[in-house]
Design a protein around this motif. Structure first.
Motif: not given
Length: 176
Positions: A33-47, A90-97
């Motif tokens: 159950e996600v409480h916080s998520v990191g945001l990294n430069f690779p996340d912006t490259l991925m999208i 790797g992916v999926g962190g911007f979600a509730e789970y």
């Protein structure tokens, strides 16, 4: 569950909040159950479709997160339901789970805030691997860190000092 979803490559404004199915735990995986998520430069490259790994659409970005274990898959032994953890998934962190592999999931101390833990696995993991596993940094050595103002660079300065090196950092501008 709610998730921020990428359905096509582009700038961050193409992401949409949607209801998506909650992930089901699998062998060797941990459901968090996600409480916080990191945001990294690779996340912006991925999208943007510019990262080395391109997940199939639709996907939720977010390489790392922190939260509470709600289920463990067959064979998982290093964490249990109810544990406070951080994970590199790797992916999926911007979600509730999110589902994370057991070997990328780590217990966090009770006094470590979720927001700090969520930003730890990717940059510190990268830095540790570079300095310790690959660089074999020893106390008393000199460590030159280019890009010392960025995420991995800042971590290299901190970790280099903690490992006993003399650290010299460079940045791209006086402002940095």
């Amino acid at each position: 569950m709610k998730a921020l979803v990428c359905k096509e490559f582009g700038d961050p404004d193409i992401l949409v909040m949607e209801d998506v199915p909650e992930p089901e735990v699998k062998k060797g995986m941990v459901k968090i159950e996600v409480h916080s998520v990191g945001l990294n430069f690779p996340d912006t490259l991925m999208i943007a479709g510019k990262y080395q790994f391109k997940p199939p659409f639709p996907f939720s970005p977010g390489m790392e997160s922190s939260g509470v274990v709600t289920a463990v898959g067959e064979g998982v032994t290093n964490v249990a339901v109810g544990d406070r953890v951080m994970a590199n998934h790797g992916v999926g962190g911007f979600a509730e789970y999110v589902l994370a592999p057991e070997d990328g999931t780590y217990k966090i101390p009770d006094n470590m805030p979720y927001d700090q833990a969520a930003g730890f696995p990717v940059t510190y993991g990268t830095t540790y691997h570079a300095l310790v596993d690959r660089g074999n940094l020893k106390p008393g050595e000199v460590l030159l860190v280019h890009g010392a103002a960025g995420g991995v660079g800042l971590n290299a300065v901190e970790l280099g000092k903690a490992l006993g090196a003399t650290v010299i950092g460079t940045v791209g501008s006086d402002e940095k």
